[in-house]
Structures are given as structure tokens and as C-alpha cells.
Scaffold this active site. Structure first.
Site, mmCIF file in Angstrom:
data_model
loop_
_atom_site.group_PDB
_atom_site.id
_atom_site.type_symbol
_atom_site.label_atom_id
_atom_site.label_comp_id
_atom_site.label_asym_id
_atom_site.label_seq_id
_atom_site.Cartn_x
_atom_site.Cartn_y
_atom_site.Cartn_z
ATOM 1 N N ILE A 5 0.926 -1.154 -0.058
ATOM 2 C CA ILE A 5 0.153 0.086 0.051
ATOM 3 C C ILE A 5 1.025 1.326 0.045
ATOM 4 C CG2 ILE A 5 -1.881 1.117 1.137
ATOM 5 C CD1 ILE A 5 -2.639 -1.385 2.510
ATOM 6 N N HIS A 33 0.090 4.965 1.552
ATOM 7 C CA HIS A 33 0.077 5.319 3.151
ATOM 8 C C HIS A 33 1.124 4.825 3.885
ATOM 9 C CE1 HIS A 33 -2.854 6.892 6.511
ATOM 10 N NE2 HIS A 33 -1.611 6.356 7.049
ATOM 11 N N LEU A 34 2.233 5.842 4.142
ATOM 12 C CA LEU A 34 3.442 5.229 4.816
ATOM 13 C C LEU A 34 3.308 4.276 6.026
ATOM 14 C CD1 LEU A 34 6.609 6.061 5.175
ATOM 15 C CD2 LEU A 34 5.899 7.526 6.940
ATOM 16 N N HIS A 35 3.991 3.288 6.095
ATOM 17 C CA HIS A 35 3.974 2.427 7.179
ATOM 18 C C HIS A 35 5.333 1.887 7.620
ATOM 19 C CE1 HIS A 35 2.535 0.241 3.648
ATOM 20 N NE2 HIS A 35 3.111 -0.827 4.158
ATOM 21 N N GLN A 36 5.817 1.795 8.860
ATOM 22 C CA GLN A 36 6.898 1.162 9.122
ATOM 23 C C GLN A 36 6.834 -0.320 9.579
ATOM 24 O OE1 GLN A 36 10.232 1.898 9.482
ATOM 25 N NE2 GLN A 36 10.953 1.316 11.327
#
Length: 201
Positions: free
Chosen positions: A150, A153-156
């Protein structure tokens, strides 16, 4: 005169020119470890992926509006939250996600950057306390070409690792052994998550 495309039983099947012989490439040690996750092919194939990059389609924008249990949210901060990965690489695979719908790490505000970092550190401490992993993979995939499922939308990712966690099951049986339900994992991690001190957010 027979059709050239037809093959009689005595002729045997014609060799497929696109298939290489098993010994065409000798095995060698390239020094890389591999975390085999064929169970994620369902997701890679499109299941549960947003139809477009809008906030209305974004699961990371939708999750905070749900209960923690339904959204698999482990902890909520002021500008970011921690959620279990629905298609985990390993048990306890968490993601630290800003509430704001931004795609690039450089778009985060200073406040968001600090909270994402602090939540990542806390996630590691909590998973260590609950599950005792031998190590972690941490990372952000920036853009589809870099492997972001995805990208909008940034995600760590915070992926716990254990010695020998890439065993024969994913390779031979195309099965990943995840020893407990995601809801149970979420409950354990949420219960172990430190509460803010009295009078602090």
C-alpha cells in the site's frame, strides 16, 4: 503426414524450451538470508488491496475508526498508531502508521517522525517481552517498485525474527506456521504495551 504439433505416446512429450534443467545453474551461497512467505501471495495477488490511492479506499485510514479489536490496533499515539499486519511475515509482525494519509517519509512532520520512531522502539520492547525474538527486521518500502503493498500510506514494518524461522513448511507445504490467532496476538501485545504516566499523553 501428421500434424507437427501432435505428439504420439511413443515420442514422449516435447521438451519445453522455456524450462531450464535443474543443474543449469549450480547452487551457490550468496550470503543472503531468506524469509520465505508464500502465504502472502494471496495479498500480493490483490486480496484486500485498495482499489485506488484515496483515503476512502485506504485500510490504514480506515483502521483507526474501528475498535482496537476489529482494527487489530495494539496502541494509539497522538499522530501515529501501531497495528498488526493482517498478512504477517512472522507472528507479531507490527506496523507503525501515521494517521495522516502521506506516502513518503519526507512528508512526515517532525512530530510525526519522532512519534513513529518512539512507537517503533516501544513495539520492539513489547514484542521482546511477550515473544522473545532473536532479532527484528525494520523497514519502510517507499513506492510500489520498492515493494510497498500500500504505497499511498506510509507504514513502518516491525518484524520479529527467530533463529530458523524460515523452516521447511513455507518452502515444501506452502504453509506458514502462525501459532495463534491475530486477535490473541493483539490482546497480548496491547496488554503489555506501557501506559502513559499519569498526566502525560
Amino acid at each position: 503426414m501428421r500434424d507437427e504439433a501432435a505428439t504420439s505416446a511413443s515420442d514422449g512429450p516435447a521438451p519445453d524450451p522455456t524450462v531450464e534443467a535443474p543443474d543449469a545453474h549450480p547452487r551457490f551461497d550468496d550470503g543472503l538470508d531468506r524469509l520465505w512467505t508464500p502465504h502472502r501471495m494471496v495479498y500480493i495477488g490483490g486480496k484486500d488491496k485498495p482499489a485506488d490511492d484515496t483515503t476512502g479506499q485506504c485500510p490504514f485510514c480506515r483502521a483507526p475508526s474501528m475498535s482496537d479489536e476489529d482494527g487489530l490496533i495494539v496502541a494509539r499515539g497522538d499522530t501515529a498508531y501501531v497495528v498488526l499486519n493482517l498478512y504477517p511475515y512472522n507472528p507479531g509482525h507490527l506496523m507503525v502508521v501515521p494517521y495522516r494519509h502521506v506516502s513518503d517519509y519526507t512528508e512526515l512532520s517532525e512530530t510525526e517522525t519522532v512519534e513513529v520512531a518512539h512507537l517503533t522502539q516501544t513495539a520492539m520492547r513489547v514484542v521482546r517481552a511477550v515473544s522473545g525474538p532473536d532479532g527484528f527486521n525494520l523497514g519502510m518500502n517507499q513506492g510500489t517498485v520498492a515493494g510497498a503493498g500500500i504505497a499511498a500510506h506510509l507504514h513502518q514494518h516491525v518484524v520479529p525474527r527467530w533463529s530458523g524461522d524460515a523452516n521447511f513448511l513455507p518452502i515444501v507445504a506452502q504453509t506458514k506456521a502462525v501459532p495463534e490467532l491475530l486477535a490473541d496476538t493483539r490482546s497480548k501485545l496491547a496488554a503489555a504495551w506501557p501506559r502513559p504516566a499519569e498526566g502525560h499523553a
